[in-house]
Design a protein around this motif. Structure first.
Motif, PDB file in Angstrom:
ATOM      1  N   ALA A 243      33.941 -19.596  52.308  1.00 41.63           N
ATOM      2  CA  ALA A 243      33.016 -20.716  52.087  1.00 41.63           C
ATOM      3  C   ALA A 243      33.699 -22.051  52.383  1.00 41.63           C
ATOM      4  O   ALA A 243      33.081 -22.964  52.958  1.00 41.63           O
ATOM      5  CB  ALA A 243      32.503 -20.691  50.649  1.00 41.63           C
ATOM      6  N   THR A 244      34.978 -22.157  52.007  1.00 39.87           N
ATOM      7  CA  THR A 244      35.715 -23.406  52.289  1.00 39.87           C
ATOM      8  C   THR A 244      35.797 -23.633  53.795  1.00 39.87           C
ATOM      9  O   THR A 244      35.534 -24.730  54.300  1.00 39.87           O
ATOM     10  CB  THR A 244      37.142 -23.320  51.693  1.00 39.87           C
ATOM     11  OG1 THR A 244      37.028 -23.111  50.291  1.00 39.87           O
ATOM     12  CG2 THR A 244      37.943 -24.570  51.966  1.00 39.87           C
TER      13      THR A 244
ATOM     14  N   ASP B 253      33.905 -22.319  56.042  1.00 43.34           N
ATOM     15  CA  ASP B 253      32.551 -22.545  56.572  1.00 43.34           C
ATOM     16  C   ASP B 253      32.156 -24.013  56.456  1.00 43.34           C
ATOM     17  O   ASP B 253      31.500 -24.563  57.345  1.00 43.34           O
ATOM     18  CB  ASP B 253      31.530 -21.680  55.814  1.00 43.34           C
ATOM     19  CG  ASP B 253      31.425 -20.284  56.406  1.00 43.34           C
ATOM     20  OD1 ASP B 253      31.646 -20.134  57.630  1.00 43.34           O
ATOM     21  OD2 ASP B 253      31.140 -19.335  55.651  1.00 43.34           O
ATOM     22  N   ARG B 254      32.585 -24.645  55.353  1.00 40.53           N
ATOM     23  CA  ARG B 254      32.254 -26.069  55.192  1.00 40.53           C
ATOM     24  C   ARG B 254      32.961 -26.916  56.244  1.00 40.53           C
ATOM     25  O   ARG B 254      32.398 -27.880  56.762  1.00 40.53           O
ATOM     26  CB  ARG B 254      32.620 -26.542  53.771  1.00 40.53           C
ATOM     27  CG  ARG B 254      31.584 -26.160  52.712  1.00 40.53           C
ATOM     28  CD  ARG B 254      31.708 -27.026  51.470  1.00 40.53           C
ATOM     29  NE  ARG B 254      32.982 -26.847  50.800  1.00 40.53           N
ATOM     30  CZ  ARG B 254      33.255 -25.860  49.944  1.00 40.53           C
ATOM     31  NH1 ARG B 254      32.328 -24.954  49.655  1.00 40.53           N
ATOM     32  NH2 ARG B 254      34.444 -25.763  49.369  1.00 40.53           N
TER      33      ARG B 254
ATOM     34  N   ASP C 138      31.058 -26.386  59.408  1.00 36.44           N
ATOM     35  CA  ASP C 138      29.797 -27.147  59.387  1.00 36.44           C
ATOM     36  C   ASP C 138      30.055 -28.619  59.712  1.00 36.44           C
ATOM     37  O   ASP C 138      29.261 -29.251  60.426  1.00 36.44           O
ATOM     38  CB  ASP C 138      29.129 -27.041  57.997  1.00 36.44           C
ATOM     39  CG  ASP C 138      28.518 -25.668  57.770  1.00 36.44           C
ATOM     40  OD1 ASP C 138      28.287 -24.946  58.764  1.00 36.44           O
ATOM     41  OD2 ASP C 138      28.283 -25.312  56.596  1.00 36.44           O
TER      42      ASP C 138
END
Lengths: 158, 149
Positions: free
Chosen positions: B50-51, B53-54, B57
């Motif tokens: 998730a980190t 992925d941020r 993004d």
């Protein structure tokens, strides 16, 4: 006849970063890092006006800032803050918010040396084949070719 | 996050987390609106997906700036990761009127790219091909295949 498959003509989309993706990126980095120059230390030698870097393999490289495009306009004061990053992958100049790839820099310094260009040019010319070279080679071959190498004497073999 | 000077292609962004001791390199494209994790090095624990992925993004949201910065830094050496690769095209309705694809396994119809450039003002990538043609492509509307995405 094979037709184009439309699924092969879709615009790529970003994929989520999974464990497998991360594993592959770690492997790629380890494999690439083994072939790349990394800096143990970097500094600006004020006395000689030279950017110096000591690589992890023990070699030391130096170049005046004029040879490094991203540092051409840097002042000596700004260059005083030059250092290697913790992982040795890039040089950092905080005042300029600048990160310079160590491997790219070393490769560039070596590749753009006039002597290196001359040598690699000569090597390329040597590798080039042409009908004229083939004819010349055949003509030399008819003369007996290269002399056979003589067996080494005991003294030559050391 | 930064784009390094004197760096090698393919075009990529470095994301550094000094506290956790990791450096991630994210590759991006001058043809497609896409990014992917390319290389990763750590001293300590792995970050979560998730980190990362941020971070990805954030790169996606700033792709025009990434392209502009890479071209400004490396453009003089024409290194946008497309030279010596092969491109093929097909007609489409809309967009640039055709779709260009730089594939991982190019077909026999694909033509070699001898030079590549980018104009940040118009957001267009120009390819000069070995058959003498020039393709002018809107960045983001075409296909670059890569193992990372």
């Amino acid at each position: 006849m094979v037709k184009d498959n439309d699924t092969e003509w879709l615009l790529p989309r970003r994929k989520p970063i999974t464990k497998d993706v991360l594993d592959r990126a770690i492997d790629t980095d380890e494999e690439a890092a083994s072939r790349e120059h990394q800096a143990q230390e970097a500094w600006f030698d004020r006395q000689h006006g030279t950017v110096m870097l000591k690589l992890t393999d023990g070699r030391v490289f130096g170049a005046e800032p004029g040879f490094i495009p991203s540092l051409r306009d840097a002042s000596p004061k700004q260059l005083r803050g030059l250092r290697a990053s913790d992982n040795g992958v890039y040089l950092v100049v905080e005042d300029l918010d600048l990160h310079i790839s160590v491997d790219g820099l070393v490769t560039r310094i070596m590749e753009e040396s006039p002597l290196a260009i001359k040598r690699s040019g000569a090597r390329l010319v040597g590798l080039t084949t042409s009908p004229a070279k083939a004819i010349s080679s055949a003509r030399n071959g008819r003369l007996g070719g290269r002399p056979k190498s003589k067996p080494k004497t005991a003294a030559q073999q050391g | 996050m930064f784009i390094g000077a004197e760096d090698h292609p393919p075009p990529h962004v470095h994301a550094v987390h000094s506290g956790e001791g990791w450096v991630a390199r994210f590759r991006f494209s001058f043809l497609s609106d896409v990014t992917g994790l390319y290389r990763f090095r750590r001293r300590g624990r792995r970050p979560t997906g998730a980190t990362l992925d941020r971070v990805a993004d954030a790169i996606m949201a700033n792709l025009p700036a990434c392209r502009e910065n890479w071209w400004a830094t490396h453009g003089s050496r024409h290194e946008i990761g497309l030279v010596n690769r092969r491109v093929e095209t097909r007609s489409i309705v809309g967009g640039d009127g055709f779709l260009a694809k730089v594939g991982l396994k190019p077909s026999k119809a694909a033509v070699g790219i001898v030079s590549a450039g980018y104009d940040s003002g118009s957001g267009r990538t120009a390819l000069i091909l070995e058959d003498g043609r020039t393709l002018s492509l809107t960045a983001g509307l075409h296909i670059e295949e890569a193992a990372e995405w």
